[in-house]
Structures are given as C-alpha cells and as structure tokens.
Design a protein around this motif. Structure first.
Motif, mmCIF file in Angstrom:
data_model
loop_
_atom_site.group_PDB
_atom_site.id
_atom_site.type_symbol
_atom_site.label_atom_id
_atom_site.label_comp_id
_atom_site.label_asym_id
_atom_site.label_seq_id
_atom_site.Cartn_x
_atom_site.Cartn_y
_atom_site.Cartn_z
ATOM 1 N N TYR A 20 0.832 -1.208 0.000
ATOM 2 C CA TYR A 20 0.000 0.000 0.000
ATOM 3 C C TYR A 20 0.866 1.257 0.000
ATOM 4 C CZ TYR A 20 -3.677 3.217 1.687
ATOM 5 O OH TYR A 20 -4.563 4.251 1.837
ATOM 6 N N TYR A 21 1.831 1.303 0.915
ATOM 7 C CA TYR A 21 2.662 2.507 1.008
ATOM 8 C C TYR A 21 3.720 2.592 -0.092
ATOM 9 C CZ TYR A 21 0.384 4.073 5.238
ATOM 10 O OH TYR A 21 -0.543 4.540 6.134
ATOM 11 N N LYS A 26 5.025 8.388 -2.954
ATOM 12 C CA LYS A 26 5.272 9.806 -3.261
ATOM 13 C C LYS A 26 4.241 10.734 -2.623
ATOM 14 C CE LYS A 26 8.138 9.192 -7.284
ATOM 15 N NZ LYS A 26 8.342 9.434 -8.694
ATOM 16 N N PRO A 27 2.935 10.477 -2.796
ATOM 17 C CA PRO A 27 1.980 11.379 -2.146
ATOM 18 C C PRO A 27 2.048 11.312 -0.618
ATOM 19 C CG PRO A 27 0.814 9.628 -3.306
ATOM 20 C CD PRO A 27 2.261 9.513 -3.659
ATOM 21 N N TRP A 28 2.324 10.127 -0.068
ATOM 22 C CA TRP A 28 2.404 10.008 1.381
ATOM 23 C C TRP A 28 3.616 10.779 1.910
ATOM 24 C CZ3 TRP A 28 5.937 8.237 4.931
ATOM 25 C CH2 TRP A 28 5.485 8.184 6.251
ATOM 26 N N MET A 29 4.771 10.612 1.281
ATOM 27 C CA MET A 29 5.971 11.326 1.744
ATOM 28 C C MET A 29 5.792 12.832 1.628
ATOM 29 S SD MET A 29 9.278 8.962 0.734
ATOM 30 C CE MET A 29 8.917 8.791 -0.992
ATOM 31 N N ILE A 111 -4.816 8.927 3.394
ATOM 32 C CA ILE A 111 -3.939 7.801 3.047
ATOM 33 C C ILE A 111 -3.781 6.863 4.232
ATOM 34 C CG2 ILE A 111 -1.576 7.153 2.424
ATOM 35 C CD1 ILE A 111 -1.476 9.783 0.752
ATOM 36 N N ASP A 112 -3.454 7.404 5.401
ATOM 37 C CA ASP A 112 -3.244 6.568 6.586
ATOM 38 C C ASP A 112 -4.539 5.907 7.051
ATOM 39 O OD1 ASP A 112 -0.533 7.163 6.579
ATOM 40 O OD2 ASP A 112 -0.702 8.721 8.114
ATOM 41 N N GLY A 113 -5.656 6.632 6.965
ATOM 42 C CA GLY A 113 -6.941 6.054 7.332
ATOM 43 C C GLY A 113 -7.351 4.932 6.393
ATOM 44 N N GLY A 114 -7.028 5.095 5.119
ATOM 45 C CA GLY A 114 -7.312 4.031 4.154
ATOM 46 C C GLY A 114 -6.552 2.766 4.486
#
Length: 130
Positions: A20-21, A26-29, A111-114
């Motif tokens: 997932y990560y 890129k969007p998470w970082m 993102i983290d909630g998903g």
C-alpha cells in the motif's frame, strides 16, 4: 492457536501495508513532510518505525481477536465487516483527530486512514479463517 492467528493476521496486515505505502509512497511522503535526499529516497532510513509499527499491529490484532471471541465473530464475512468497522470507525477517526491538531495535510489522514481500514479488515478475515 489464538497466538498463531494473531501473529499471522499481523503479518498479513504489515505485508499489505508494505505494498500500500509503496504504491502511495510519493503522495504520502509529500503529505507527511518526509525529508528526501538527492536520490528521492527518505534521508532517515531507521528500522525503528517498522519494528514499532509491527508491534502495534500485533497489539491491534490481539485485541481484535479478543473482541471477536467475546462477540462470537467466527466467520470470514463477519470478520471482514467487523474489521472494516474497527478501521473505519475506531482507528481512522483518531488519525483524523491527530492530523487536524498537528496541522498536517488532510491527504495524509486519508492515506493513513485508508491503510488502517483495509488492514483492520484483513486482520478480521485472517483471525476468522485461522
């Protein structure tokens, strides 16, 4: 057998998180404000967050197993729905609370909630299959 199912559920959720990560790296970082080197990879490459997160996933998995046993949740479909509920209605709201108070981008919470919701669903299914 309960301990085995807890550990296997945690391994499945952790493995899902790796994929997932990687997909959303890129969007998470960017949303998390991770400092990157010239090569585009995070500067801090410590193993500590991975170890801590795995321990935390074991704790979540263990408590979900305990709650499932008390509630009579024994089938994969009930495990899936219950896991989705735990992720979506217990874990994700806390992620949004922390994100809001720390004034971080809402994209990070999404993102983290998903991940939290999907991982809890995976844990729910694994706990009821093994």
């Amino acid at each position: 057998m309960e301990y085995v199912s807890v550990v296997l559920a945690a391994v499945a959720a952790f493995a899902f998180g790796a994929v997932y990560y990687m997909v959303l790296a890129k969007p998470w970082m960017a949303a998390a404000g991770i400092a990157l080197g010239a090569d585009g990879k995070p500067i801090n490459n410590s193993a500590v967050p991975y170890v801590v997160s795995f321990i935390c996933i074991i704790l979540v998995s263990g408590m979900m197993r305990h709650t499932f046993a008390l509630s009579g949740i024994t089938t994969p479909d009930k495990g899936l729905i219950s896991g989705l509920g735990v992720g979506l209605f217990f874990i994700t709201p806390w992620i949004f609370i922390n994100t809001g108070y720390s004034e971080r981008p809402w994209k990070l919470a999404v993102i983290d909630g998903g991940y939290a919701t999907a991982a809890a669903a995976i844990i729910g299914v694994v706990l009821t299959v093994i």
